[in-house]
Design a protein around this motif. Structure first.
Motif, PDB file in Angstrom:
ATOM      1  N   PHE A   1      -4.759  33.515  17.779  1.00  0.00           N
ATOM      2  CA  PHE A   1      -3.861  33.640  16.335  1.00  0.00           C
ATOM      3  C   PHE A   1      -4.963  34.133  15.824  1.00  0.00           C
ATOM      4  O   PHE A   1      -5.479  34.888  15.089  1.00  0.00           O
TER       5      PHE A   1
ATOM      6  N   THR B   1       0.879  33.736  21.595  1.00  0.00           N
ATOM      7  CA  THR B   1       0.308  33.818  20.906  1.00  0.00           C
ATOM      8  C   THR B   1       0.354  34.918  19.422  1.00  0.00           C
ATOM      9  O   THR B   1       1.034  35.136  18.708  1.00  0.00           O
TER      10      THR B   1
ATOM     11  N   ARG C   1       2.467  36.006  16.627  1.00  0.00           N
ATOM     12  CA  ARG C   1       1.516  36.126  15.181  1.00  0.00           C
ATOM     13  C   ARG C   1       1.659  37.633  14.205  1.00  0.00           C
ATOM     14  O   ARG C   1       1.587  37.363  13.399  1.00  0.00           O
TER      15      ARG C   1
ATOM     16  N   ILE D   1       5.903  34.838  10.603  1.00  0.00           N
ATOM     17  CA  ILE D   1       4.011  34.233  10.317  1.00  0.00           C
ATOM     18  C   ILE D   1       3.402  34.948   9.352  1.00  0.00           C
ATOM     19  O   ILE D   1       2.622  34.378   8.192  1.00  0.00           O
TER      20      ILE D   1
ATOM     21  N   ARG E   1       1.434  33.741   5.422  1.00  0.00           N
ATOM     22  CA  ARG E   1       0.287  33.849   5.238  1.00  0.00           C
ATOM     23  C   ARG E   1       0.270  34.621   3.731  1.00  0.00           C
ATOM     24  O   ARG E   1      -0.294  34.264   2.452  1.00  0.00           O
TER      25      ARG E   1
ATOM     26  N   THR F   1      -4.520  28.244   7.953  1.00  0.00           N
ATOM     27  CA  THR F   1      -4.398  28.812   8.953  1.00  0.00           C
ATOM     28  C   THR F   1      -3.698  27.345   9.994  1.00  0.00           C
ATOM     29  O   THR F   1      -2.957  27.600  10.470  1.00  0.00           O
TER      30      THR F   1
ATOM     31  N   VAL G   1      -0.270  27.594  12.103  1.00  0.00           N
ATOM     32  CA  VAL G   1      -0.745  27.526  13.303  1.00  0.00           C
ATOM     33  C   VAL G   1       0.099  25.866  14.249  1.00  0.00           C
ATOM     34  O   VAL G   1       0.801  26.030  14.683  1.00  0.00           O
TER      35      VAL G   1
ATOM     36  N   LEU H   1       3.466  27.826  14.435  1.00  0.00           N
ATOM     37  CA  LEU H   1       3.839  28.389  15.959  1.00  0.00           C
ATOM     38  C   LEU H   1       3.967  27.517  16.734  1.00  0.00           C
ATOM     39  O   LEU H   1       4.301  28.030  17.810  1.00  0.00           O
TER      40      LEU H   1
END
Length: 306
Positions: A125, A185, A189, A194, A198, A204, A208, A212
């Motif tokens: 990541f 990952t 990402r 994802i 953001r 973060t 994650v 993720l």
């Protein structure tokens, strides 16, 4: 967040909400298991060994009874797998020895998967310096020769219990999973969900852990079972070679005593003592393989048959 469309069982649909999602998931699991009876057999095998590890040492006494008049007795109703060189029931030895083997495998799998997943997620990541540093650490771990190191450690550490054994095996086995998780990952990402996370300014840690990690849960779950298998082979092999002290009963000790103490490879009398732990290892491995096959279809919609 992880899906662009609303799926059945999610909020806003009939039967929605967390409870509905769980019900639909377990219904799907049931359908996949019933589709192939062998998968149900795999679950039954794992449940049997789990019960054996939990209750076996409770059912049998701490010191198993011996019969000096029945050394290497052949299989019978009283002793389904015969007796060993001390007149102890071999089936009792297999059952009571399962706890050490299985607990070591579980501890190894938890440490291996937890370390490998955490490092792989962080490296994939963040990329950049974090990725370079963690991957160099992973490469270093992968170059460590496991068996020679265990042989050296066995001279200074007695490995008194399954927790110590599982800790060492876990610390020696996380490298491969770390690299695999990092690769997944790096792919995830760049996905839309994802990017959307953001854009919403989510932390973060949230991305994650909540975005993720669930996407890789199927892969991680299957690796737990695979790591258990590898840990069982590793510990049984070490005890079979005689490099670890025989301070607790387990299947590796049985194999060592059967081959090197009882001459099972040349004497038919000691053969049941050798075959019993081998059959247990084979059956446990078969159960894991069948469950992994079911998990692959449960978590991969492309493999599901309509």
């Amino acid at each position: 967040m992880t899906a662009a469309t609303v799926l059945p069982g999610q909020p806003g649909t009939p039967g929605g909400g967390p409870a509905g999602v769980r019900r639909n998931f377990w219904r799907g699991v049931g359908r996949v298991l019933r589709r192939k009876p062998s998968r149900l057999a795999g679950v039954a095998i794992l449940v049997m060994f789990a019960l054996m590890a939990i209750f076996g040492p409770i059912v049998y006494p701490a010191v198993l009874p011996r019969d000096d008049d029945a050394l290497y007795a052949p299989p019978s109703l009283a002793h389904p797998f015969g007796t060993d060189f001390e007149g102890t029931d071999v089936l009792a030895l297999v059952v009571t020895g399962a706890r050490y083997v299985i607990l070591t495998g579980v501890v190894t799998a938890v440490i291996t998967v937890a370390l490998g997943t955490a490092l792989g997620l962080v490296a994939g990541f963040h990329r950049g310096r974090w990725d370079a540093a963690l991957m160099r650490l992973t490469d270093l771990q992968l170059t460590i020769p496991g068996l020679p190191l265990l042989l050296v450690l066995s001279t200074i550490w007695k490995f008194d219990g399954p927790l110590e054994m599982g800790l060492v095996l876990g610390l020696l086995g996380w490298g491969g999973i770390a690299r695999a998780v990092r690769s997944q990952t790096l792919s995830l990402r760049e996905r839309g969900f994802i990017e959307a996370a953001r854009g919403l300014g989510l932390s973060t840690t949230h991305i994650v852990v909540r975005e993720l990690l669930p996407s890789m849960a199927p892969y991680i779950a299957m690796n737990v079972l695979i790591a258990v298998t590898g840990a069982i082979y590793a510990q049984v092999g070490l005890f079979f070679l005689g490099v670890l002290p025989f301070e607790s009963n387990n299947w590796g000790v049985m194999l060592n005593l059967a081959v090197f103490g009882g001459g099972a490879l040349t004497s038919a009398a000691a053969l049941p003592y050798l075959l019993a732990p081998l059959l247990a290892i084979l059956l446990l491995t078969l159960g894991i393989v069948l469950v992994v096959d079911a998990m692959d279809e449960i978590f991969n919609p492309r493999l599901r048959e309509e």
